[in-house]
Write an enzyme that holds these catalytic residues in place. Sequence first.
Site, PDB file in Angstrom:
ATOM      1  N   LYS A 108       1.463  -1.646  -0.194  1.00  0.00           N
ATOM      2  CA  LYS A 108       2.840  -2.027  -0.514  1.00  0.00           C
ATOM      3  C   LYS A 108       2.854  -3.034  -1.675  1.00  0.00           C
ATOM      4  O   LYS A 108       1.827  -3.633  -2.007  1.00  0.00           O
ATOM      5  CB  LYS A 108       3.515  -2.636   0.720  1.00  0.00           C
ATOM      6  CG  LYS A 108       3.674  -1.622   1.867  1.00  0.00           C
ATOM      7  CD  LYS A 108       4.670  -0.525   1.523  1.00  0.00           C
ATOM      8  CE  LYS A 108       5.054   0.320   2.704  1.00  0.00           C
ATOM      9  NZ  LYS A 108       4.333   1.610   2.778  1.00  0.00           N
TER      10      LYS A 108
HETATM   11  C1  LIG Z   1       9.765   3.595   4.184  1.00  0.00           C
HETATM   12  C2  LIG Z   1       8.779   3.042   5.173  1.00  0.00           C
HETATM   13  N1  LIG Z   1       9.206   2.648   6.380  1.00  0.00           N
HETATM   14  C3  LIG Z   1       8.357   2.139   7.299  1.00  0.00           C
HETATM   15  C4  LIG Z   1       7.019   1.992   7.035  1.00  0.00           C
HETATM   16  C5  LIG Z   1       6.134   1.527   8.148  1.00  0.00           C
HETATM   17  O1  LIG Z   1       5.358   0.434   7.858  1.00  0.00           O
HETATM   18  P1  LIG Z   1       3.938   0.218   8.613  1.00  0.00           P
HETATM   19  O2  LIG Z   1       2.990   1.242   8.080  1.00  0.00           O
HETATM   20  O3  LIG Z   1       3.580  -1.187   8.236  1.00  0.00           O
HETATM   21  O4  LIG Z   1       4.184   0.363  10.068  1.00  0.00           O
HETATM   22  C6  LIG Z   1       6.529   2.356   5.767  1.00  0.00           C
HETATM   23  C7  LIG Z   1       5.123   2.182   5.357  1.00  0.00           C
HETATM   24  O5  LIG Z   1       4.151   2.568   5.878  1.00  0.00           O
HETATM   25  C8  LIG Z   1       7.431   2.916   4.814  1.00  0.00           C
HETATM   26  O6  LIG Z   1       7.003   3.314   3.620  1.00  0.00           O
END
Ligand SMILES: Cc1ncc(COP(=O)(O)O)c(C=O)c1O
Length: 359
Positions: A181
């Site tokens: 990210k």
């Molecule tokens: C649009 C979006 N929402 C939610 C997430 C979920 O984040 P995580 O992987 O930290 O659980 C991500 C990234 O992985 C994402 O790109």
Amino acid sequence: MIEIPLVDLRAQHEQVADEVADGWAEVLKTTAFINGPQVARFESEFAAYQEVPHAIGVGNGTDAIELALRALGVGHGDEVVLPANTFIATAEAVARCGAAPVLVDCTDDTLLIDVDQVASVTTSRTKAVVPVHLYGQAAPVELLHGLPVVEDAAQAQGARRNGVAVGGLGVAAATSFYPGKNLGAYGDGGAVLTTSDAIAESVKLLREHGSPRKYEHPVLGFNSRLDTVQAVVLSAKLRRLEGWNQARRAAARRYTDLLASVERVRTPVVLGGNLPVWHLYVVRVPDRDRVLSRLHAAGIGAGVHYPTPLHRTGAFAHLDGSFPIAETSAAELLSLPLFPEITESQQTRVVEALAEALR
Ligand SMILES: Cc1ncc(COP(=O)(O)O)c(C=O)c1O
């Protein structure tokens, strides 16, 4: 062999390596691996950066969405509206609350949630909408009337809409510190951002076994905390985030200029009023899978975000409906390498390889 990666985490690490090593040495000395003072420090720095009163660190971005929705009171029997074209986590978080995800399509130009469709799927059970700030630009949240908005800001740390930082566009927002990210940790991490004192208090309880004080558990909670070692990394990177986001903007501009002369490529459209942070630079091309494999063969680490709209996944196949733009675009999407340190000559090579692949 991939010579130009989609993201280059090593280049980023080199810039913070000394600070991270010093910070981690301190954590190792004190052994405060959970809830160390570095976590609260990062939370207040991040809240200031995102211009909201509260940032609450949690275990990952998916948990952040779930805990924000639960703090809002979303649960069994409720419905939550979200776009069909997002990472599966947006829908997972809704389903894990016990609520039903309700999908709407995206708009053909920006691929952001089609806010005009939200009213037609809203029922008495609809408790919230989760617009996704996809690829680093904000959804037009101000056009969503009458429903609480929980922003999915996983891809948009530092982005702004009409001058307002994401995170402050709805009642709450969730973000992810997954390593790739714009603000990435060295493992999993996430945060809930909110302007509401009540939501902040509720998320703090939920992330910590429903516990305001040791061995008191007035509500059923979770174990979803941001580790102290991750907070150290995130504080070091946060100091550089604004510069990195500016470098991403310059690189995005350069791609758009270079691609102007390449036929059969649709470059990304920025919605009026948006200051994007270009988490991804996503073009649309015909015959995408063939183009993608030719790019990989040429050493270019292109990607696809995302190849399958939610209702076409096994997990959410029961969410029927017609989402023609999400479906058509999913077959065309192509993410080009983009990271703050990407050079002009790397971008020129990517564009030459893409033009060649399209010939
Ligand atoms: C649009 C979006 N929402 C939610 C997430 C979920 O984040 P995580 O992987 O930290 O659980 C991500 C990234 O992985 C994402 O790109």
